[in-house]
Scaffold this motif. Structure first.
Motif, mmCIF file in Angstrom:
data_model
loop_
_atom_site.group_PDB
_atom_site.id
_atom_site.type_symbol
_atom_site.label_atom_id
_atom_site.label_comp_id
_atom_site.label_asym_id
_atom_site.label_seq_id
_atom_site.Cartn_x
_atom_site.Cartn_y
_atom_site.Cartn_z
ATOM 1 N N GLU A 1 0.847 -1.197 0.000
ATOM 2 C CA GLU A 1 0.000 0.000 0.000
ATOM 3 C C GLU A 1 0.884 1.249 0.000
ATOM 4 O O GLU A 1 0.639 2.205 -0.745
ATOM 5 N N GLN A 2 1.918 1.232 0.813
ATOM 6 C CA GLN A 2 2.810 2.381 0.922
ATOM 7 C C GLN A 2 3.573 2.610 -0.383
ATOM 8 O O GLN A 2 3.753 3.755 -0.810
ATOM 9 N N ILE A 3 4.024 1.551 -1.022
ATOM 10 C CA ILE A 3 4.719 1.674 -2.307
ATOM 11 C C ILE A 3 3.816 2.351 -3.327
ATOM 12 O O ILE A 3 4.264 3.220 -4.092
ATOM 13 N N ALA A 4 2.536 1.996 -3.347
ATOM 14 C CA ALA A 4 1.593 2.625 -4.276
ATOM 15 C C ALA A 4 1.489 4.129 -4.017
ATOM 16 O O ALA A 4 1.417 4.933 -4.954
ATOM 17 N N VAL A 5 1.500 4.525 -2.752
ATOM 18 C CA VAL A 5 1.438 5.952 -2.400
ATOM 19 C C VAL A 5 2.710 6.660 -2.859
ATOM 20 O O VAL A 5 2.653 7.758 -3.433
ATOM 21 N N ILE A 6 3.854 6.043 -2.629
ATOM 22 C CA ILE A 6 5.131 6.629 -3.054
ATOM 23 C C ILE A 6 5.149 6.776 -4.581
ATOM 24 O O ILE A 6 5.578 7.815 -5.111
ATOM 25 N N GLN A 7 4.686 5.774 -5.296
ATOM 26 C CA GLN A 7 4.646 5.848 -6.760
ATOM 27 C C GLN A 7 3.744 6.994 -7.227
ATOM 28 O O GLN A 7 4.092 7.708 -8.166
ATOM 29 N N TYR A 8 2.602 7.162 -6.571
ATOM 30 C CA TYR A 8 1.712 8.280 -6.907
ATOM 31 C C TYR A 8 2.433 9.612 -6.692
ATOM 32 O O TYR A 8 2.406 10.490 -7.562
ATOM 33 N N CYS A 9 3.064 9.772 -5.540
ATOM 34 C CA CYS A 9 3.769 11.021 -5.234
ATOM 35 C C CYS A 9 4.898 11.270 -6.229
ATOM 36 O O CYS A 9 5.082 12.402 -6.692
ATOM 37 N N PHE B 1 5.070 10.213 -9.308
ATOM 38 C CA PHE B 1 4.447 10.559 -10.587
ATOM 39 C C PHE B 1 3.973 12.016 -10.590
ATOM 40 O O PHE B 1 4.125 12.731 -11.574
ATOM 41 N N LYS B 2 3.420 12.462 -9.472
ATOM 42 C CA LYS B 2 2.911 13.832 -9.352
ATOM 43 C C LYS B 2 4.001 14.828 -8.932
ATOM 44 O O LYS B 2 3.726 16.011 -8.770
ATOM 45 N N ARG B 3 5.207 14.322 -8.728
ATOM 46 C CA ARG B 3 6.347 15.141 -8.290
ATOM 47 C C ARG B 3 6.072 15.840 -6.958
ATOM 48 O O ARG B 3 6.386 17.013 -6.766
ATOM 49 N N ILE B 4 5.490 15.080 -6.062
ATOM 50 C CA ILE B 4 5.224 15.549 -4.699
ATOM 51 C C ILE B 4 6.358 15.023 -3.826
ATOM 52 O O ILE B 4 6.579 13.808 -3.772
ATOM 53 N N PRO B 5 7.087 15.897 -3.145
ATOM 54 C CA PRO B 5 8.177 15.407 -2.304
ATOM 55 C C PRO B 5 7.633 14.609 -1.120
ATOM 56 O O PRO B 5 6.768 15.092 -0.391
ATOM 57 N N VAL B 6 8.125 13.412 -0.956
ATOM 58 C CA VAL B 6 7.664 12.528 0.113
ATOM 59 C C VAL B 6 8.840 11.688 0.572
ATOM 60 O O VAL B 6 9.729 11.369 -0.212
ATOM 61 N N PHE B 7 8.851 11.369 1.867
ATOM 62 C CA PHE B 7 9.858 10.429 2.342
ATOM 63 C C PHE B 7 9.266 9.539 3.411
ATOM 64 O O PHE B 7 8.294 9.881 4.076
ATOM 65 N N HIS B 8 9.878 8.363 3.521
ATOM 66 C CA HIS B 8 9.480 7.352 4.498
ATOM 67 C C HIS B 8 10.353 7.505 5.740
ATOM 68 O O HIS B 8 11.561 7.722 5.639
ATOM 69 N N ILE B 9 9.743 7.393 6.886
ATOM 70 C CA ILE B 9 10.455 7.444 8.159
ATOM 71 C C ILE B 9 10.545 6.001 8.667
ATOM 72 O O ILE B 9 9.559 5.467 9.171
ATOM 73 N N PRO B 10 11.697 5.346 8.481
ATOM 74 C CA PRO B 10 11.814 3.914 8.790
ATOM 75 C C PRO B 10 11.981 3.644 10.284
ATOM 76 O O PRO B 10 13.071 3.375 10.766
ATOM 77 N N ASN B 11 10.889 3.717 11.010
ATOM 78 C CA ASN B 11 10.916 3.518 12.452
ATOM 79 C C ASN B 11 10.546 2.102 12.871
ATOM 80 O O ASN B 11 10.786 1.718 13.991
ATOM 81 N N GLY B 12 9.900 1.349 11.988
ATOM 82 C CA GLY B 12 9.415 0.022 12.361
ATOM 83 C C GLY B 12 10.434 -1.059 12.070
ATOM 84 O O GLY B 12 11.570 -0.801 11.682
ATOM 85 N N GLY B 13 10.027 -2.277 12.262
ATOM 86 C CA GLY B 13 10.865 -3.412 11.924
ATOM 87 C C GLY B 13 11.426 -4.122 13.136
ATOM 88 O O GLY B 13 11.648 -3.524 14.175
#
Length: 121
Positions: A6-14, A16-28
């Protein structure tokens, strides 16, 4: 779909739209030593997954905690969402890529001073 998908799909959308986005890798999962080391570096439980660092409307930035359509937020995640909203950010828990993309669309179209009352607490 998994939360990661789901998150990958959101990143791909951003992207494509050239919206700056980043993931905060806190989990795992981590071993005790690595977890303690990361905690000293500032890793905090419950911090949202994604950030769009653009001020829009009445907000400083947008934070999204991704969940699957059946996923549930932890109390730490809810606490971070509440804190970020109280500090002037738009922060929300989104169940699935479609919900997150809709929130991003609304956020990116906000006029100066406007809020998204139905999506941001």
């Amino acid at each position: 779909m998994t939360e990661a998908q789901e998150q990958i799909a959101v990143i791909q959308y951003c992207d494509f739209k050239r919206i700056p986005v980043f993931h905060i890798p806190n989990g795992g999962a981590r071993n005790k030593r690595e977890g303690a080391h990361l905690k000293r570096q500032g890793v905090r439980p419950g911090v949202p997954d994604l950030c769009i660092p653009m001020p829009k409307g009445a907000y400083h930035s947008l934070y999204i905690e991704m969940k699957t359509k059946k996923g549930r937020a932890t109390q730490a995640q809810k606490d971070w969402i509440e804190l970020l909203n109280s500090l002037g950010h738009c922060a929300h828990i989104c169940k699935g890529a479609d919900a997150a993309i809709e929130l991003i669309r609304k956020y990116m179209n906000l006029k100066e001073g406007a809020k998204i009352n139905d999506h941001c607490h």
